[in-house]
Design an enzyme around this catalytic site. Sequence first.
Site, PDB file in Angstrom:
ATOM      1  N   GLY A  70      -1.826  16.292 -49.901  1.00 42.08           N
ATOM      2  CA  GLY A  70      -1.932  14.927 -50.219  1.00 42.08           C
ATOM      3  C   GLY A  70      -3.387  15.062 -50.912  1.00 42.08           C
ATOM      4  O   GLY A  70      -4.127  15.964 -50.781  1.00 42.08           O
ATOM      5  N   LYS A  72      -6.464  13.935 -53.772  1.00 44.27           N
ATOM      6  CA  LYS A  72      -7.039  14.195 -55.300  1.00 44.27           C
ATOM      7  C   LYS A  72      -7.681  15.527 -55.449  1.00 44.27           C
ATOM      8  O   LYS A  72      -7.594  16.625 -54.788  1.00 44.27           O
ATOM      9  CB  LYS A  72      -7.887  12.968 -55.702  1.00 44.27           C
ATOM     10  CG  LYS A  72      -6.874  11.656 -55.553  1.00 44.27           C
ATOM     11  CD  LYS A  72      -7.363  10.587 -56.439  1.00 44.27           C
ATOM     12  CE  LYS A  72      -6.330   9.322 -56.365  1.00 44.27           C
ATOM     13  NZ  LYS A  72      -6.877   8.446 -57.215  1.00 44.27           N
ATOM     14  N   ALA A 143     -13.436  16.860 -45.885  1.00 42.88           N
ATOM     15  CA  ALA A 143     -12.285  16.275 -46.635  1.00 42.88           C
ATOM     16  C   ALA A 143     -11.099  16.778 -45.685  1.00 42.88           C
ATOM     17  O   ALA A 143     -10.897  17.555 -45.059  1.00 42.88           O
ATOM     18  CB  ALA A 143     -12.117  16.752 -47.940  1.00 42.88           C
ATOM     19  N   GLY A 156      -4.925  21.083 -44.722  1.00 46.81           N
ATOM     20  CA  GLY A 156      -5.879  20.873 -43.483  1.00 46.81           C
ATOM     21  C   GLY A 156      -7.098  20.125 -43.809  1.00 46.81           C
ATOM     22  O   GLY A 156      -7.128  18.968 -44.521  1.00 46.81           O
ATOM     23  N   VAL A 157      -8.490  20.822 -43.486  1.00 44.28           N
ATOM     24  CA  VAL A 157      -9.657  20.186 -43.583  1.00 44.28           C
ATOM     25  C   VAL A 157     -10.621  21.105 -44.000  1.00 44.28           C
ATOM     26  O   VAL A 157     -10.469  22.278 -43.802  1.00 44.28           O
ATOM     27  CB  VAL A 157      -9.878  19.785 -41.953  1.00 44.28           C
ATOM     28  CG1 VAL A 157     -11.441  19.286 -41.958  1.00 44.28           C
ATOM     29  CG2 VAL A 157      -9.195  18.961 -41.409  1.00 44.28           C
ATOM     30  N   ALA A 158     -11.771  20.573 -44.706  1.00 48.22           N
ATOM     31  CA  ALA A 158     -12.657  21.333 -45.106  1.00 48.22           C
ATOM     32  C   ALA A 158     -14.000  20.691 -44.784  1.00 48.22           C
ATOM     33  O   ALA A 158     -14.205  19.758 -45.056  1.00 48.22           O
ATOM     34  CB  ALA A 158     -12.559  21.539 -46.855  1.00 48.22           C
ATOM     35  N   CYS A 174     -11.955  13.328 -54.531  1.00 49.44           N
ATOM     36  CA  CYS A 174     -11.116  12.322 -53.943  1.00 49.44           C
ATOM     37  C   CYS A 174     -10.888  11.260 -54.699  1.00 49.44           C
ATOM     38  O   CYS A 174     -10.363  10.267 -53.947  1.00 49.44           O
ATOM     39  CB  CYS A 174     -11.551  12.384 -52.512  1.00 49.44           C
ATOM     40  SG  CYS A 174     -11.858  13.770 -51.606  1.00 49.44           S
TER      41      CYS A 174
END
EC number: 2.3.1.181
Length: 209
Positions: A70, A72, A143, A156-158, A174
């Site tokens: 999901g 951008k 993010a 996941g996550v950054a 984003c």
Amino acid sequence: MLQFITIPNLMDYRVTLKLMEDYVNKVISDNEPEIVYLVEHSEVYTAGTNYKQEELLNYGDIPVIYTGRGGKFTFHGPGQRVIYPILNLASPNRHKDLKLYIKMLEEWIINSLNYFGIKTYIIKDKVGIWVKVRKGEFAKIAAIGVRVRKWVTYHGVAINISTDLSKFSGIIPCGLENSLVTSLNQLGIHIEMSEFDKIIQTEFNKIFK
């Protein structure tokens, strides 16, 4: 307890994507245990399913990869900790609720950054974790972009630790025009990645028991 796998070298995003997808298939077909990959990528811009091509401004020599997560456009690179939880939301101790899962990811990041005394914010209609940098101005420090296949999570996550923030100028991060990004380093916090990993693992296990 969840197993965390730290990949020691800079990883090509495409290699990591295949690694994730292969393991997701194993969880679905063979009921393999949940794991969390901790990765640091070589420089790359990635686009989620909601990207607009005009949000890619000037990528230069940095590769651009279109993914199934999901969100951008975002940037991954050295100095950024990227965390890929592969969890089975259909298992008895989880919930088949994607919104709840994202909320739990947010809570985990907030708790991890709170360890450093960083006050964080969730802003309506702006996915990710934000900090106030000036009066009325916020910058994104983490993010979030996920995907689920048969209730098994990936992507996941950054979180920006010592990331070269100038690289974000090649995109509209984003899809938020004029948005700012920040990092632990920019906020005056200098920490080794291995030490940061200890904190996020501790906090992760509190949320995702």
